[in-house]
Write an enzyme that holds these catalytic residues in place. Structure first.
Site, PDB file in Angstrom:
ATOM      1  N   GLY A   1      46.255 -52.802  56.631  1.00 11.66           N
ATOM      2  CA  GLY A   1      45.100 -53.544  57.132  1.00 11.66           C
ATOM      3  C   GLY A   1      43.818 -53.089  56.461  1.00 11.66           C
TER       4      GLY A   1
ATOM      5  CD  GLU B   1      55.429 -47.999  26.569  1.00 10.86           C
ATOM      6  OE1 GLU B   1      56.675 -48.023  26.462  1.00 10.86           O
ATOM      7  OE2 GLU B   1      54.797 -46.964  26.872  1.00 10.86           O
TER       8      GLU B   1
ATOM      9  CB  SER C   1      47.991 -52.780  20.756  1.00 12.65           C
ATOM     10  OG  SER C   1      49.133 -53.059  21.524  1.00 12.65           O
TER      11      SER C   1
ATOM     12  CB  SER D   1      56.006 -59.946  32.610  1.00 11.43           C
ATOM     13  OG  SER D   1      55.770 -58.775  33.365  1.00 11.43           O
TER      14      SER D   1
ATOM     15  N   GLY E   1      60.888 -47.114  25.431  1.00 12.28           N
ATOM     16  CA  GLY E   1      59.632 -47.076  26.168  1.00 12.28           C
ATOM     17  C   GLY E   1      59.653 -47.979  27.386  1.00 12.28           C
TER      18      GLY E   1
ATOM     19  CB  SER F   1      52.502 -60.327  22.674  1.00  6.52           C
ATOM     20  OG  SER F   1      52.149 -59.911  23.976  1.00  6.52           O
TER      21      SER F   1
END
Length: 379
Positions: A339, A363, A126, A366, A242, A132
């Site tokens: 709670g 990695e 990255s 989504s 990964g 991405s």
């Protein structure tokens, strides 16, 4: 179809569970609070063989299968995702990449100390403008004959300051786009290589996340992995495995939160009986258990396919996108079951909720997993 674990796998899972409870749990809240890297615990994980789980014993690895690795990741992640991500990166990205694609000289020099836990590694893909979109590498590696000259910046690097060896992806031939990218082994301490400040993160706060800067770093030619232009393919193939590791991490975070919620619901009383006896809470627990089991089947299947030498890219993407969603859903509900106590650090679930989010991001987000899945199912 056989859903039973072998005796060896059961022993490995128990060893990981014992380590998580006895070594990781004490101090985990303090490490999170102070962003403290679990150096002592990582050293012990290396001694247990958990930093080179799938590596051949001839390279100081444990020689276990991918399913055993998933079991280790699941148990460690129930307690401390900051420690388990070190295990994931070292195993899935660094050791795997070197063992599969490195030369014998590279394996002797770098893989052996990584697999034994003597050293830890980092995977550097990255960048500020290449997350991405991994093809848009701005870090350059200029071919100078017997060495490459490395320049650029890498972002969000796990083990950024504590690693000794870094697998760095860089562009050598811009005109060839992704086919001009290379992968290099860079050693900490090479002149021109500096580590930026530690990131102050929402979750996995004990994990060591930094930016890295390369300013005319001379990397010997023998430190290139694979043929010229192999770097992008190397990165993508390595990330496939990964995804299984991070899916297992997400599964563990969810399972850890569920176990805490279940125990609390049996003890906490309201309106004269344990809250687990109230249908509103019982149904939450039922949903959590079902979602976790579904995620577990996806993760285990992806690992099994890898062990069988079969294609697993689709299943790994499915496992990661689903398990990470389950991790978020289950940890939020675990806080709700607790709670007001769920909002307090000493009950652990709020930390697990914060840790869960990153599994939907690193990695491969989504959204990227859905790109992989949709391309596969659409042919």
């Amino acid at each position: 179809m056989n859903f039973e674990l072998s005796e060896e796998q059961l022993m490995i899972r128990q060893a990981a569970r014992d380590f998580a409870q006895n070594e990781l749990k004490p101090g985990v809240i303090e490490r999170d609070e102070h962003q403290k890297f679990p150096a002592e615990q990582i050293k012990k994980l290396g001694e247990l063989g958990f930093l080179g789980v799938m590596v051949d014993p001839k390279y100081n690895g444990s020689g276990m299968d991918a399913l055993s690795y998933v079991l280790v990741m699941e148990e460690l992640s129930k307690i401390d995702a900051s420690a388990s991500v070190v295990v994931s990166v070292n195993n899935s990205l660094v050791c795997y990449g070197l063992e599969q694609y490195g030369t014998e000289e590279q394996k002797e020099k770098y893989l052996k100390p990584l697999a034994s836990g003597e050293k830890i590694g980092a995977f550097c893909l990255s960048e500020p403008e290449a997350g991405s979109d991994a093809t848009s590498q701005r870090t350059t590696a200029e071919d100078k004959g017997d060495y490459y000259l490395l320049n650029g910046t890498k972002n969000w690097i796990t083990n950024g300051n504590n690693a000794s060896y870094y697998l760095v992806i860089a562009q050598t031939h811009p005109e060839l786009k992704h086919k001009g990218i290379n992968a290099f082994i860079v050693e900490k301490g090479m002149p021109g290589f500096t580590v930026g400040p530690k990131e102050n993160k929402l979750g996995i706060r004990g994990s060591d996340t930094h930016s890295l800067m390369f300013n005319d770093v001379k990397v010997p030619k023998e430190n290139r992995i694979g043929e010229d232009g192999f770097g992008f393919k190397f990165a993508m193939k390595t990330l496939e495995g990964g995804r299984i590791g991070i899916a297992a991490q997400a599964l563990g975070i969810a399972a850890g939160a569920y176990e805490l919620a279940l125990a609390y619901a049996k003890e906490r009383k309201a309106f004269g009986k344990p809250i687990a006896d109230h249908q509103a809470v019982a149904f939450k627990l039922a949903d959590m258990a079902t979602e976790i089991e579904a995620a577990r089947m996806l993760v285990y299947k992806a690992a099994w396919l890898k062990d069988q030498g079969k294609p697993y890219a689709l299943e790994a993407a499915m496992a990661k996108v689903y398990a990470s969603k389950v991790a978020m859903d289950v940890t939020v509900e675990a806080v709700q079951v607790h709670g007001g106590y769920g909002y307090v650090k000493e009950y652990h679930v709020e930390r697990l909720m914060r840790d869960a989010k990153i599994t939907q991001i690193y990695e491969g987000t989504s959204e990227i997993q859905k790109v992989v899945i949709s391309r596969s199912i659409l042919g």
